[in-house]
Write a protein that holds these residues in place. Sequence first.
Motif, PDB file in Angstrom:
ATOM      1  N   ASP A 142      -9.674 -10.562   2.957  1.00 47.51           N
ATOM      2  CA  ASP A 142      -9.356 -11.826   3.618  1.00 47.51           C
ATOM      3  C   ASP A 142      -7.938 -11.711   4.150  1.00 47.51           C
ATOM      4  OD1 ASP A 142      -8.709 -14.401   4.425  1.00 47.51           O
ATOM      5  OD2 ASP A 142      -9.688 -15.376   2.720  1.00 47.51           O
ATOM      6  N   PRO A 143      -7.752 -11.148   5.345  1.00 46.55           N
ATOM      7  CA  PRO A 143      -6.403 -10.849   5.821  1.00 46.55           C
ATOM      8  C   PRO A 143      -5.522 -12.078   5.981  1.00 46.55           C
ATOM      9  CG  PRO A 143      -8.030 -10.428   7.539  1.00 46.55           C
ATOM     10  CD  PRO A 143      -8.786 -10.650   6.273  1.00 46.55           C
ATOM     11  N   VAL A 144      -6.072 -13.218   6.363  1.00 41.17           N
ATOM     12  CA  VAL A 144      -5.239 -14.412   6.505  1.00 41.17           C
ATOM     13  C   VAL A 144      -4.660 -14.806   5.152  1.00 41.17           C
ATOM     14  CG1 VAL A 144      -5.207 -16.860   7.104  1.00 41.17           C
ATOM     15  CG2 VAL A 144      -6.446 -15.238   8.558  1.00 41.17           C
ATOM     16  N   ALA A 145      -5.505 -14.862   4.134  1.00 38.55           N
ATOM     17  CA  ALA A 145      -5.023 -15.202   2.796  1.00 38.55           C
ATOM     18  C   ALA A 145      -4.039 -14.158   2.280  1.00 38.55           C
ATOM     19  CB  ALA A 145      -6.199 -15.328   1.837  1.00 38.55           C
ATOM     20  N   ALA A 146      -4.298 -12.883   2.562  1.00 39.12           N
ATOM     21  CA  ALA A 146      -3.415 -11.818   2.097  1.00 39.12           C
ATOM     22  C   ALA A 146      -2.030 -11.947   2.728  1.00 39.12           C
ATOM     23  CB  ALA A 146      -4.026 -10.461   2.428  1.00 39.12           C
ATOM     24  N   PHE A 147      -1.984 -12.127   4.041  1.00 37.72           N
ATOM     25  CA  PHE A 147      -0.681 -12.240   4.698  1.00 37.72           C
ATOM     26  C   PHE A 147       0.016 -13.553   4.342  1.00 37.72           C
ATOM     27  CE2 PHE A 147      -2.224  -8.823   7.551  1.00 37.72           C
ATOM     28  CZ  PHE A 147      -1.120  -7.991   7.464  1.00 37.72           C
ATOM     29  N   ALA A 148      -0.738 -14.605   4.050  1.00 40.77           N
ATOM     30  CA  ALA A 148      -0.122 -15.839   3.587  1.00 40.77           C
ATOM     31  C   ALA A 148       0.559 -15.619   2.237  1.00 40.77           C
ATOM     32  CB  ALA A 148      -1.163 -16.947   3.491  1.00 40.77           C
ATOM     33  N   ASN A 149      -0.069 -14.828   1.357  1.00 40.34           N
ATOM     34  CA  ASN A 149       0.544 -14.505   0.073  1.00 40.34           C
ATOM     35  C   ASN A 149       1.818 -13.687   0.271  1.00 40.34           C
ATOM     36  OD1 ASN A 149       0.559 -14.434  -2.860  1.00 40.34           O
ATOM     37  ND2 ASN A 149       0.008 -12.278  -2.685  1.00 40.34           N
ATOM     38  N   ILE A 150       1.765 -12.720   1.150  1.00 40.13           N
ATOM     39  CA  ILE A 150       2.958 -11.916   1.446  1.00 40.13           C
ATOM     40  C   ILE A 150       4.055 -12.811   2.030  1.00 40.13           C
ATOM     41  CG2 ILE A 150       3.828 -10.066   2.937  1.00 40.13           C
ATOM     42  CD1 ILE A 150       0.967  -8.821   2.669  1.00 40.13           C
ATOM     43  N   GLY A 177       0.833  -1.201   0.000  1.00 41.29           N
ATOM     44  CA  GLY A 177       0.000   0.000   0.000  1.00 41.29           C
ATOM     45  C   GLY A 177       0.859   1.239   0.000  1.00 41.29           C
ATOM     46  N   CYS A 178       1.792   1.304  -0.927  1.00 40.11           N
ATOM     47  CA  CYS A 178       2.851   2.320  -0.882  1.00 40.11           C
ATOM     48  C   CYS A 178       2.350   3.726  -1.186  1.00 40.11           C
ATOM     49  CB  CYS A 178       3.973   1.945  -1.838  1.00 40.11           C
ATOM     50  SG  CYS A 178       3.488   1.975  -3.593  1.00 40.11           S
ATOM     51  N   GLN A 195      -2.953  -9.051  -1.865  1.00 42.56           N
ATOM     52  CA  GLN A 195      -3.737 -10.154  -1.326  1.00 42.56           C
ATOM     53  C   GLN A 195      -3.617 -11.419  -2.171  1.00 42.56           C
ATOM     54  OE1 GLN A 195      -7.713  -8.708   0.522  1.00 42.56           O
ATOM     55  NE2 GLN A 195      -7.473  -7.513  -1.347  1.00 42.56           N
ATOM     56  N   VAL A 196      -3.498 -11.250  -3.479  1.00 43.12           N
ATOM     57  CA  VAL A 196      -3.623 -12.413  -4.359  1.00 43.12           C
ATOM     58  C   VAL A 196      -2.556 -12.506  -5.448  1.00 43.12           C
ATOM     59  CG1 VAL A 196      -6.114 -12.630  -3.996  1.00 43.12           C
ATOM     60  CG2 VAL A 196      -5.274 -11.145  -5.824  1.00 43.12           C
ATOM     61  N   ASP A 197      -1.924 -11.417  -5.815  1.00 39.96           N
ATOM     62  CA  ASP A 197      -1.033 -11.420  -6.966  1.00 39.96           C
ATOM     63  C   ASP A 197       0.361 -11.911  -6.614  1.00 39.96           C
ATOM     64  OD1 ASP A 197      -2.978 -10.407  -8.658  1.00 39.96           O
ATOM     65  OD2 ASP A 197      -2.443  -8.310  -8.264  1.00 39.96           O
ATOM     66  N   ALA A 198       1.050 -12.467  -7.625  1.00 43.83           N
ATOM     67  CA  ALA A 198       2.477 -12.750  -7.487  1.00 43.83           C
ATOM     68  C   ALA A 198       3.218 -11.417  -7.402  1.00 43.83           C
ATOM     69  CB  ALA A 198       2.963 -13.560  -8.677  1.00 43.83           C
ATOM     70  N   SER A 257       4.537  -1.622   6.032  1.00 42.62           N
ATOM     71  CA  SER A 257       3.336  -0.941   5.553  1.00 42.62           C
ATOM     72  C   SER A 257       2.935   0.128   6.547  1.00 42.62           C
ATOM     73  CB  SER A 257       2.176  -1.917   5.357  1.00 42.62           C
ATOM     74  OG  SER A 257       1.039  -1.240   4.857  1.00 42.62           O
ATOM     75  N   ARG A 258       2.612   1.288   6.023  1.00 47.74           N
ATOM     76  CA  ARG A 258       2.079   2.390   6.813  1.00 47.74           C
ATOM     77  C   ARG A 258       0.622   2.568   6.423  1.00 47.74           C
ATOM     78  NH1 ARG A 258       3.863   8.257   5.179  1.00 47.74           N
ATOM     79  NH2 ARG A 258       2.070   7.904   3.804  1.00 47.74           N
ATOM     80  N   PHE A 259      -0.258   1.994   7.232  1.00 45.68           N
ATOM     81  CA  PHE A 259      -1.701   2.114   7.021  1.00 45.68           C
ATOM     82  C   PHE A 259      -2.157   1.520   5.685  1.00 45.68           C
ATOM     83  CE2 PHE A 259      -0.851   6.288   9.422  1.00 45.68           C
ATOM     84  CZ  PHE A 259      -0.865   5.642  10.652  1.00 45.68           C
ATOM     85  N   GLY A 260      -1.517   0.434   5.247  1.00 45.68           N
ATOM     86  CA  GLY A 260      -1.883  -0.151   3.967  1.00 45.68           C
ATOM     87  C   GLY A 260      -2.447  -1.554   4.033  1.00 45.68           C
ATOM     88  N   VAL A 261      -2.516  -2.150   5.223  1.00 44.78           N
ATOM     89  CA  VAL A 261      -2.912  -3.560   5.307  1.00 44.78           C
ATOM     90  C   VAL A 261      -4.253  -3.765   6.012  1.00 44.78           C
ATOM     91  CG1 VAL A 261      -0.549  -4.439   5.211  1.00 44.78           C
ATOM     92  CG2 VAL A 261      -1.535  -3.849   7.426  1.00 44.78           C
ATOM     93  N   MET A 262      -4.918  -2.713   6.429  1.00 44.58           N
ATOM     94  CA  MET A 262      -6.161  -2.858   7.197  1.00 44.58           C
ATOM     95  C   MET A 262      -7.370  -3.083   6.297  1.00 44.58           C
ATOM     96  SD  MET A 262      -4.218   0.035   8.197  1.00 44.58           S
ATOM     97  CE  MET A 262      -5.272   1.473   8.287  1.00 44.58           C
TER      98      MET A 262
END
Length: 253
Positions: free
Chosen positions: A100-108, A25-26, A77-80, A91-96
């Motif tokens: 689907d936060p679990v899936a998003a952080f799993a991708n990261i 979330g740059c 969340q989903v992209d390579a 991240s500064r205020f970009g991950v809230m």
Amino acid sequence: MFQNVNSELIRRSQPAPGETVLDIGCGTGATGRAFSQHLAPGGTVTGLDISAPLLAQAENRAEESETEMRYHLLDAQVDAIPGGPFDLVVSRFGVMFFSDPVAAFANIHRHMASDGRLVVAAWAPIADNPWFKIPRDAAVAQLGEPDPTNPNAPGPLGFQNIDHVVGVLKSAGFANARGEVCKIMLSHPGPTHKLAALAANLGPAARILKKYDGNSDDLAAIQDGVLRQLQAFETSRGLNIPARLNVFEAIRE
């Protein structure tokens, strides 16, 4: 306004020369540029965002950075994610806002190096943050209460519950996940009336305006109420608004 947030992220994550950094979330790239000062020689910053106009601004300012900056219009969340594996994810205020936060952080997590660090900043509850509370209260006074919401729902305050977010990080595969409340000051040069106009058009105030189909007179009244309250934070150098953040840290083992 959020420069002190960048400084706190840098203090906690300790970026080092040659490291690869991913900025989720740059936006216009301010956080990545702040980190770039600590990565030379040889380091890189990869910034992701879903807003093409914001990324265009980041690209225009890339030459201000001290290391290579790479920007991509991608959904974390989903992209390579190209440019990995990453030593550090910030991240500064970009991950809230993840649906689907679990899936998003799993991708990261999949794009991080072994022992890679994650350090992200989110807002603590609204009661501790005048930047959100003042506009919300002004909008409520003018139009009425907002609809009740799930405190963990995606949005600016979606990571206000530390235990919930730590659980998300653990479920996504991170180790040593923890969260801590951090007090900082939001510093803005002013003028106050311009900051009041901005605050009245964002976050809780904007949602209340939409709910009640507020008109230009309602918006003007809300801005006036915000202006009066923000004047309490004026100094000779602009405004200093106290804030509380939740800062989350974890590693990929």
